[in-house]
Design a protein around this motif. Sequence first.
Motif, short mmCIF file in Angstrom:
data_model
loop_
_atom_site.label_atom_id
_atom_site.label_comp_id
_atom_site.label_asym_id
_atom_site.label_seq_id
_atom_site.Cartn_x
_atom_site.Cartn_y
_atom_site.Cartn_z
N SER A 1 -9.35 1.64 5.14
CA SER A 1 -8.13 1.14 4.47
C SER A 1 -6.97 2.11 4.58
CB SER A 1 -8.42 0.84 2.99
OG SER A 1 -8.39 2.03 2.23
N PRO B 1 -0.96 1.42 -0.08
CA PRO B 1 -2.26 1.21 -0.73
C PRO B 1 -2.96 0.02 -0.08
CG PRO B 1 -0.53 0.22 -2.05
CD PRO B 1 0.15 0.90 -0.89
N ASN B 2 -4.29 0.06 -0.01
CA ASN B 2 -4.96 -1.01 0.73
C ASN B 2 -6.35 -1.35 0.23
OD1 ASN B 2 -3.95 -2.64 2.76
ND2 ASN B 2 -3.70 -0.93 4.16
N THR C 1 -4.55 -0.64 -8.54
CA THR C 1 -3.99 0.64 -8.11
C THR C 1 -2.80 1.00 -8.99
OG1 THR C 1 -2.98 1.88 -6.31
CG2 THR C 1 -2.62 -0.48 -6.28
N HIS D 1 -6.08 3.83 2.17
CA HIS D 1 -5.42 3.59 0.87
C HIS D 1 -4.58 4.82 0.51
CE1 HIS D 1 -5.12 2.00 -3.26
NE2 HIS D 1 -5.40 3.22 -3.69
N VAL E 1 -9.71 7.16 2.07
CA VAL E 1 -8.81 6.86 0.94
C VAL E 1 -8.16 8.15 0.44
CG1 VAL E 1 -10.24 4.89 0.24
CG2 VAL E 1 -10.55 7.09 -0.90
#
Length: 352
Positions: A226, A244-245, A305, A228, A15
């Motif tokens: 992810s 973003p994830n 987020t 992210h 991330v």
Amino acid sequence: MSEVLRLPGLVDVHVHLREPGQTDKEDFDTGTRAALAGGFTTVLDMPNNALPITTPERLEEKIALAREKTMCDIGFHYGSLGDNLGTFAEGAKHAVGLKVYLNNTTGGYTLDPARLKEIYATWPRNQVVLLHTEEDTIDIAMASLEGLDRPVHICHMPSRAVLEKIIAAKQKGLPVTCGVTPNHLFITEEDVPRLGVYGMMKPPLKTKADQDFLWAHLDDIDIFESDHAPHTHEDKAAGAFGVPNLETTLPLLLKARAEGKLTLEQIIDKCFTKPSEIFGLPTDDATYIEVKMEPYVIHNAELQTKCGWSPWDGEEMPGRVQKVVLHGATVYENGEFPTAANPARVLTPFDS
Ligand code: DOR
Ligand code: ZN
């Protein structure tokens, strides 16, 4: 009554929470709230901050900020541009892994691959070196593994070309693992005209045939990560790479499960068991999540987020996290974060 699944707290080894330096995009508070809302109770943060995390002082400063704010367990990857090998012993004391970039991406922190051997020899052998490599650097990355006796993880593999080379390296017994992002599993270059700047990332989205190859070789992929990578709308419009994830990874995987492409066991293996093993992270039976299998629609306005957008805005998913228990304490429930003391920890590996 809809079905409720109980899973271990998920681990995301990749991330970008942006603090310090780019807290207009995300910070440790919003980023770790996003993690909990998405079912991740441990995240490992990348070093490509505005000032890269390439000195022990910068890592300590980052950890101090995280300690004050983090809502989930968090660990940190150290960074290198090839000129800080003398600081590795000290940096590694507070880090989980070392991330190096063989391709250009956010921050522009590319390493000369000629330095890899020296980096492998200097970073502690029981901690993972993570590589960002793409089609044009995968050969040199795989060649660097010959004769190596230390773990190397290939981040966010995008394509058949990259995964084939990793499979070949694994077959030779080289010490390599790999991860894939939801981006490369759930959208392709065909989505870029629709998504515009919100479909731009590194590595870029590939063809449907590449995506099919990744799905067909899931057993060769160790981890779902992810990646992210939140950016403001303004930064995306100006060309920033990343998506973003943290809140969309598990719902997407559950959708794939509903479509028969994936089992719950594979989700647990690649989002908990393997990441914990590979990165030497402590596990805790009193850390778990409850997932309610009831359809819901992802809405940008409901995301935790800070960047406030997702390529999957408006799409229906089959289920989402309703409760997160971290070290025995309920830290997330139905969109709320109970205010009682949060037991989140800063992690260094192999310290359980
Ligand atoms: O798309 C990406 N975004 N790829 C990366 O490698 C870095 C990340 C970021 O930090 O924004
Ligand atoms: Zn990344």
